[in-house]
Every structure is written in C-alpha cells, then in structure tokens.
Design an enzyme around this catalytic site. Sequence first.
Site, PDB file in Angstrom:
ATOM      1  N   ASP A   2       0.829  -1.203   0.000  1.00 62.94           N
ATOM      2  CA  ASP A   2       0.000   0.000   0.000  1.00 62.94           C
ATOM      3  C   ASP A   2       0.868   1.259   0.000  1.00 62.94           C
ATOM      4  OD1 ASP A   2      -2.311   1.467   0.022  1.00 62.94           O
ATOM      5  OD2 ASP A   2      -2.657   1.272   2.173  1.00 62.94           O
ATOM      6  N   ASN A  50     -10.404  -4.154  -6.225  1.00 59.69           N
ATOM      7  CA  ASN A  50      -9.711  -3.110  -6.985  1.00 59.69           C
ATOM      8  C   ASN A  50     -10.320  -2.840  -8.364  1.00 59.69           C
ATOM      9  OD1 ASN A  50      -6.377  -3.808  -5.638  1.00 59.69           O
ATOM     10  ND2 ASN A  50      -7.863  -2.258  -5.032  1.00 59.69           N
TER      11      ASN A  50
HETATM   12  C1  FPP Z   1      -2.107  -0.030  -3.109  1.00 60.51           C
HETATM   13  O1  FPP Z   1      -1.639   1.298  -3.114  1.00 60.51           O
HETATM   14  C2  FPP Z   1      -1.505  -0.722  -4.207  1.00 60.51           C
HETATM   15  C3  FPP Z   1      -2.182  -1.397  -5.158  1.00 60.51           C
HETATM   16  C4  FPP Z   1      -3.651  -1.482  -5.209  1.00 60.51           C
HETATM   17  C5  FPP Z   1      -1.472  -2.031  -6.237  1.00 60.51           C
HETATM   18  C6  FPP Z   1      -0.145  -2.627  -5.885  1.00 60.51           C
HETATM   19  C7  FPP Z   1       0.491  -2.967  -7.139  1.00 60.51           C
HETATM   20  C8  FPP Z   1       1.780  -2.911  -7.450  1.00 60.51           C
HETATM   21  C9  FPP Z   1       2.870  -2.573  -6.505  1.00 60.51           C
HETATM   22  C10 FPP Z   1       2.169  -3.159  -8.832  1.00 60.51           C
HETATM   23  C11 FPP Z   1       1.582  -4.414  -9.422  1.00 60.51           C
HETATM   24  C12 FPP Z   1       2.513  -5.532  -9.189  1.00 60.51           C
HETATM   25  C13 FPP Z   1       2.547  -6.608  -9.971  1.00 60.51           C
HETATM   26  C14 FPP Z   1       3.562  -7.630  -9.742  1.00 60.51           C
HETATM   27  C15 FPP Z   1       1.631  -6.774 -11.092  1.00 60.51           C
HETATM   28  P1  FPP Z   1      -2.678   2.452  -3.426  1.00 60.51           P
HETATM   29  O2  FPP Z   1      -2.808   2.603  -4.897  1.00 60.51           O
HETATM   30  O3  FPP Z   1      -3.971   2.179  -2.740  1.00 60.51           O
HETATM   31  O4  FPP Z   1      -1.945   3.686  -2.807  1.00 60.51           O
HETATM   32  P2  FPP Z   1      -2.580   4.858  -1.919  1.00 60.51           P
HETATM   33  O5  FPP Z   1      -3.195   4.199  -0.706  1.00 60.51           O
HETATM   34  O6  FPP Z   1      -1.378   5.678  -1.556  1.00 60.51           O
HETATM   35  O7  FPP Z   1      -3.558   5.574  -2.795  1.00 60.51           O
END
Ligand code: FPP
Length: 215
Positions: A2, A50
């Site tokens: 996250d 998501n």
């Molecule tokens: C949460 O941070 C992260 C995700 C929903 C996606 C995580 C994905 C990756 C690191 C890349 C994909 C990896 C592979 C191997 C395909 P957020 O977007 O909710 O961040 P925020 O809370 O700061 O808005």
Amino acid sequence: MDGNGRWAKKRGLIRTKGHEKGVSIIEDLADYAFSRGVKYLSLFAFSTENWKRSSTEVNFLLGLLKNFIINNIARIKDKNIRLKVIGEREGLSPSLLKQIDQIETMSKDCTKGTICICFNYGGRAEILHAAKELSGKEITEESFKDALYFKDIPDPEIVIRTGGEHRISNFMIYEMAYSEIYFLNTLWPDFSNSDLDAVIADYMGTERRFGGVDQ
Ligand code: FPP
C-alpha cells in the site's frame, strides 16, 4: 503493497507512476528476501475490490502484471525461483491467462524461493471458493486448506502492510490466523531491504505459542 498512490502524489506524479515504481522494487527485494532465508514471498498486487478503481488504473495494473511476467519469464528458471499467480482467474484476458500458465509451469520445480503474486485475490472470495469446492464432501482443517488458493503454500509467519493503515483489507484472512503482523508507515515504493531486516529482527525475538503456554 500500500501507498503507491500517495508516493506518486507527493512527487506531483499521477498514481500509476507510483504503481510503476512499486513493481520496480520487487525483483531486488525478492532476491534479498530469499538470500536471507525467506522461502515464500506473497505480494498483494490487485484485490477483488480493486476493479472499482478507474478503468485507466485497472488496465495499468493488468499491464504491469503482464510486463512483470514477460520480464521474468526468460530468467526465472536460471534464478531458480518459482512464481505463482494467486486469485480468481475470472476477469483476466485469455492472453494473460496463457502467460500466467506458462510462467507457473516453467518455474514449478524451482526451489530457491516462491513468489506469489496475489492478483484478483480476496480472502473472502478464497474462503467461498473453498466452501463451494467442498460442498457435499467431508470438511476438515486439512481438506479446507487443500481447497484454498494457497493450498501448497505454508501459512505466513509474517505479514507486512505498508502505507500506514492498520487493517488487513481482505488479505490471506484464513491463512494469517497465527501470523505476526507489522504495520509500517513506509509507502510501498520506499520499502527497502533495511525495512525487511528490521521486521525479521523483531520477528526473531517473538515466541509463537499457537494458543499454548510458555514452556
Ligand atoms: C495499493 O496502493 C496498491 C495497489 C492497489 C497495487 C499494488 C500494485 C503494485 C505494486 C504493482 C503491481 C505488481 C505486480 C507484480 C503486477 P494504493 O494505490 O492504494 O496507494 P494509496 O493508498 O497511496 O492511494
């Protein structure tokens, strides 16, 4: 993993730049974790919830998984690393499913470490899947574990959530019954080997009793 969106926002970048940076740290981090004796590394990349995000962000994350597989397919066997993609297959394109099958089959006998990319994964969906699979059959703790997506992966000893939130967000909810859980303020793209070292050092000092008492 996250905190990608906030990492990008802090730099005046669009959210997807945070995901791009987030995926870029995985290979070195996995190498480091396996060199420290970690055998299984499960990463929550995309949850069953998501899909509610904008189609631009969803498509970007699907593309990142595709590129992650393409980038790793040539060398994963040489590195002796097994890769599994864990989650619902429904909703993923036939071409992506083919790539997932290819890298899973190619790396299935690798022994240095296992990376589980949890994609289109949700803990509740996983439990429902197991319950449906066992409908009409005998249900024991063993048969239930065998019907989960994580069937051949041991329960996690450590769960780390980056990004400052103190919740589990539907991740491995069955499997983490006895896990040590670490909530870090570090945003995922900033997560480093030394953060992992600090968690492992703390974990080495804990005593796991699994409901028993001190000896
Ligand atoms: C949460 O941070 C992260 C995700 C929903 C996606 C995580 C994905 C990756 C690191 C890349 C994909 C990896 C592979 C191997 C395909 P957020 O977007 O909710 O961040 P925020 O809370 O700061 O808005």
